[in-house]
Design a protein around this motif. Structure first.
Motif, PDB file in Angstrom:
ATOM      1  N   VAL A   4       0.792  -1.462  -0.357  1.00 13.00           N
ATOM      2  CA  VAL A   4       0.243  -0.055   0.043  1.00 13.00           C
ATOM      3  C   VAL A   4       1.137   1.106  -0.013  1.00 13.00           C
ATOM      4  O   VAL A   4       1.797   0.976  -0.123  1.00 13.00           O
ATOM      5  N   GLU A  43      -0.338   4.714   1.573  1.00 12.99           N
ATOM      6  CA  GLU A  43      -0.590   5.800   2.136  1.00 12.99           C
ATOM      7  C   GLU A  43      -0.348   7.203   2.221  1.00 12.99           C
ATOM      8  O   GLU A  43       1.095   7.242   2.340  1.00 12.99           O
ATOM      9  N   ARG A  74       2.688   6.450  11.876  1.00 10.10           N
ATOM     10  CA  ARG A  74       3.058   5.733  10.653  1.00 10.10           C
ATOM     11  C   ARG A  74       4.486   5.593  10.368  1.00 10.10           C
ATOM     12  O   ARG A  74       5.416   5.697  10.272  1.00 10.10           O
ATOM     13  N   THR A  86      -1.886  -3.594   7.531  1.00  6.24           N
ATOM     14  CA  THR A  86      -2.871  -3.504   6.081  1.00  6.24           C
ATOM     15  C   THR A  86      -1.742  -3.706   4.874  1.00  6.24           C
ATOM     16  O   THR A  86      -2.292  -4.860   4.197  1.00  6.24           O
ATOM     17  N   GLN A 102       2.375   3.445   5.092  1.00  2.00           N
ATOM     18  CA  GLN A 102       0.857   3.291   6.467  1.00  2.00           C
ATOM     19  C   GLN A 102       1.218   4.354   7.545  1.00  2.00           C
ATOM     20  O   GLN A 102       1.445   4.462   8.455  1.00  2.00           O
TER      21      GLN A 102
END
Length: 225
Positions: A42, A44, A144, A186, A192
């Motif tokens: 991912v 983000e 994070r 995730t 992320q």
């Protein structure tokens, strides 16, 4: 003396009873082992708090009009004569100093509260990248992960621990404030974000942990300070 039909029926019964067990075992082995050979990713973006959530320190305070109570006049008023105060000869009249209103400073940028780097344990349990706890301008906090990559595994979770570098389930749960789990990881690669509960006191938590809940195994830790 057993009949030929009875002899043939026993292996068939064993087969039908053993087949679900074999299927369950195969499915469990695939669930446990297959993540080691696959990766998910991912990317983000850093969360940005809405402008409406940030108070404007230059805004004028709201003024609420309160009606004054009307006094009922006394039937027999008393007249009081005030004697004016005579100024002291030679004394200069001092001006009244003006008081500037104090405006509390509101941060407009995220603040890094703690940061650390993930560590290598062994060939099957490792991660790399940075873990940082931020406080956003609206007061909320996030964890994070950046430049993150980890060995994938089954049922991986992310949380924080009181031990600075736990390597066992006992160290993870029994040191300081213990272990607080946020949610399922995730992905095992990429940037992320994870929300931190608003009522969680972070004092005493010293590390971010990638943890396999199914097998009670620590995959990697990042000591944060």
């Amino acid at each position: 003396m057993s009949s030929p039909h009875t002899k043939r029926r026993v292996p068939t019964l064993v087969l039908w009873l053993g087949l679900p067990v074999l299927l369950f075992g195969a499915a469990f082995a695939w669930w446990a082992i297959s993540p080691l050979f696959f990766s998910t990713r991912v990317d983000e973006a850093f969360p940005v708090a809405g402008a409406s959530a940030i108070p404007d320190p230059t805004a004028a305070p709201e003024v609420v009009a309160v009606p004054l109570a009307t006094a009922t006049p006394d039937a027999s008023p008393v007249t009081v004569t005030a004697t004016p105060e005579q100024p002291t000869p030679g004394a200069a009249e001092e001006p009244t100093p003006s008081v500037e209103p104090t405006v509390a400073e509101v941060p407009t940028e995220p603040i890094a509260l703690a940061t650390g780097t993930f560590t290598f344990i062994d060939q099957l349990h490792w991660a790399e990248g940075e873990a940082t706890i931020y406080q956003l301008p609206d007061g909320s906090r996030i964890l994070r992960l950046e430049n993150f990559k980890a060995q994938n595994g089954p049922d991986l979770r992310i949380g924080i621990a009181g031990h600075p570098m736990p390597r066992s389930s006992a160290e993870l749960h029994d040191t300081g404030p213990g272990y607080i789990e946020f949610e399922r990881l995730t992905a095992n690669e990429g940037n992320q974000n994870y929300a931190i509960p608003a009522d969680l006191d972070l004092d005493g938590f010293l590390s971010v942990v990638i943890y396999c809940r199914a097998f009670s195994t620590v995959f990697s830790t990042a000591e944060v300070n």
